[in-house]
Write a protein that holds these residues in place. Structure first.
Motif, PDB file in Angstrom:
ATOM      1  N   LEU A 311     -13.567  -4.555   2.257  1.00 31.10           N
ATOM      2  CA  LEU A 311     -12.733  -3.672   2.458  1.00 31.10           C
ATOM      3  C   LEU A 311     -11.549  -3.283   1.170  1.00 31.10           C
ATOM      4  O   LEU A 311     -10.885  -2.377   1.308  1.00 31.10           O
ATOM      5  CB  LEU A 311     -11.845  -4.063   3.978  1.00 31.10           C
ATOM      6  N   SER A 315     -11.893   0.421   1.888  1.00 31.11           N
ATOM      7  CA  SER A 315     -10.839   0.592   2.922  1.00 31.11           C
ATOM      8  C   SER A 315     -11.588   1.532   4.237  1.00 31.11           C
ATOM      9  O   SER A 315     -11.034   2.146   4.666  1.00 31.11           O
ATOM     10  CB  SER A 315      -9.746   1.640   2.599  1.00 31.11           C
ATOM     11  N   GLN A 316     -12.944   1.077   4.179  1.00 37.36           N
ATOM     12  CA  GLN A 316     -13.643   1.245   5.580  1.00 37.36           C
ATOM     13  C   GLN A 316     -13.486   0.710   6.724  1.00 37.36           C
ATOM     14  O   GLN A 316     -14.342   0.087   7.456  1.00 37.36           O
ATOM     15  CB  GLN A 316     -15.198   1.515   5.299  1.00 37.36           C
ATOM     16  N   HIS A 317     -12.209   0.521   7.030  1.00 36.85           N
ATOM     17  CA  HIS A 317     -11.786  -0.297   8.252  1.00 36.85           C
ATOM     18  C   HIS A 317     -12.577   0.043   9.525  1.00 36.85           C
ATOM     19  O   HIS A 317     -13.078  -0.856  10.588  1.00 36.85           O
ATOM     20  CB  HIS A 317     -10.388  -0.359   8.519  1.00 36.85           C
ATOM     21  N   VAL A 364      -9.173  -7.430  10.589  1.00 34.08           N
ATOM     22  CA  VAL A 364      -9.478  -6.040  10.251  1.00 34.08           C
ATOM     23  C   VAL A 364      -8.863  -5.025  11.238  1.00 34.08           C
ATOM     24  O   VAL A 364      -8.309  -4.279  11.093  1.00 34.08           O
ATOM     25  CB  VAL A 364     -11.215  -5.854   9.884  1.00 34.08           C
TER      26      VAL A 364
END
Length: 451
Positions: A311, A315-317, A364
């Motif tokens: 991530l 940044s693909q939470h 997350v």
């Protein structure tokens, strides 16, 4: 590094559910390619982890060696579980005060207070060694109450601390290290080894008090803030605590992630507390059950570390949350059928999977809640989630304990129905994942500032 020239970056006004807030103008180095996390941040993290670990060991002392402690205090397992419930109640109450305390006294002082209160409470529990048998439980409860007051100020600190100390690409890893307590990993291994019988409980209580005292010291020698801000959002102004609460009350997506996180964390900590009690009727020793309970946390560190690294680059939470949540539901369904006699390898395997998905997902979820609620202070959003998580844990613990089979069952006192209900709760509580959405607002501010 001395900047060659500066440029002033005016952060855009971010509208969050009818509340607009103009961020401060921040001076940044134009030629800085990426935000930097200083080594001091990792040292502070280690010190916070020690306080967190000591508080978690205090919390789980009874649940990690339930048979020995219940015999020594001459109480049943339901009364013993109230030691964990006391910590959960305290966490739920004082989590609501933590955002104000962080803002008023600073993060460092709150963590120091947490370590000191935990140490005092653990030594109060040791007084039970000196009192008559019928007063032992009362004295342990008193110490548990005092120690539990400090816990919420370190359990909930991760999102607020990493927002100040860590660059964006390291936030999830930092959150993982602080949120996933080493104490939850150590306690199930340490307590059964120390408290092999009721006679060894006094020694165990003293050792726990010594650990609590030692772990409270290093944090006192750390700086209050980093010398240089690791990111633009670290220096940007936040809404006030009360303004943040009012904003979040109207934020539908925040409550979606809040429910998901509370159910996930609440059930995970419930399983951690009752794991030894659930496996004992099938012939497993406290040592074997302790290993299985530790695997729950160890796999969480593995999952959180892997996701944190990935991530930090993507940044693909939201994608991770939507992908991992159904898998998490599947692991709890598997648990119903895998607590059986003479299958220790199977038990360890399912504990690994639950920990990997549940605790890998937890930091997350916390970070995503901070992102979609920005510029609300991270301490406000995370402490609301933590408070709901501990309330959930308290409810789930009471439910699983109430559904425990009687002495005439096969095997006696088993928790088969408890595990089935736990799986059902996880599945129903994960439904909000379907419509979860939201923008990464804090990350957008950092990316714009460093273009």
């Amino acid at each position: 590094m001395k900047p060659t020239h500066d440029t002033r970056v005016q952060l855009e006004t971010i509208d969050t559910n009818e509340i607009s807030m103009e961020s401060d103008v921040i001076t940044l180095e134009k030629n800085m390619s990426a935000p930097i996390t200083h080594w001091t941040a990792w040292f502070v993290t280690v010190c916070v982890m020690l306080v967190n670990a000591a508080c978690a060991i205090m919390w789980t002392t009874g649940s990690s060696a339930p048979i020995s402690l219940s015999e020594w205090m001459q109480v049943d397992l339901s009364h013993l579980n109230w030691l964990s419930n006391i910590a959960a109640i305290s966490n739920a109450i004082f989590s609501l005060l933590a955002p104000w305390a962080y803002d008023r006294f600073g993060i460092k002082l709150c963590i120091v207070l947490s370590g000191c209160m935990n140490g005092i409470g653990c030594w109060i529990r040791c007084i039970s060694i000196l009192v008559p048998v019928h007063q032992r439980y009362t004295m342990v409860v008193l110490g548990q109450v005092v120690a539990s007051i400090g816990g919420p100020f370190v359990y909930n600190v991760a999102p607020a601390l990493v927002s100040v100390w860590f660059a964006p690409q390291h936030r999830v890893i930092g959150n993982t290290l602080i949120s996933l307590s080493i104490g939850m990993l150590v306690s199930p291994l340490l307590m059964p080894t120390l408290a092999t019988s009721a006679d060894h409980v006094p020694k165990t209580l003293v050792i726990v008090a010594i650990i609590a005292t030692g772990c409270a010291i290093p944090i006192m020698f750390t700086p209050r803030k980093p010398a240089n801000a690791p990111s633009a959002s670290a220096e940007a102004s936040r809404a006030s605590v009360w303004q943040g609460v009012k904003t979040l009350a109207k934020n539908f997506q925040f409550w979606n992630i809040c429910v998901l996180t509370a159910v996930n964390a609440g059930m995970y900590f419930t399983i951690s507390v009752v794991a030894i009690q659930a496996t004992a009727p099938f012939g497993y020793t406290e040592q074997q059950s302790g290993i299985a309970a530790s695997i729950l946390m160890l796999s969480g560190f593995i999952g959180g570390g892997l996701l944190g690294y990935w991530l930090g680059k993507t940044s693909q939470h939201l994608m991770i949350i939507k992908m991992f949540t159904p898998m998490l539901c599947g692991t709890y369904i598997m648990l119903i059928f895998e607590i059986v006699p003479n299958a220790f390898g199977v038990l360890v395997s399912i504990c690994f999977l639950i920990g990997f998905f549940a605790m890998g997902l937890f930091p997350v979820q916390l970070e995503y809640a901070c992102e979609i609620s920005y510029p609300v202070p991270e301490s406000v959003s995370s402490n609301i989630i933590w408070s709901m998580s501990t309330v959930s844990m308290l409810i789930f613990t009471l439910v699983t304990d109430a559904l425990r089979a009687g002495p005439d069952a096969d095997p006696p006192n088993n928790m088969k129905l408890s595990m089935a209900v736990s799986a059902a709760i996880i599945c129903v509580g994960s439904v909000p994942c379907i419509w979860l959405s939201g923008e990464m607002k804090r990350t957008a501010v950092d990316k714009e500032a460093f273009l």
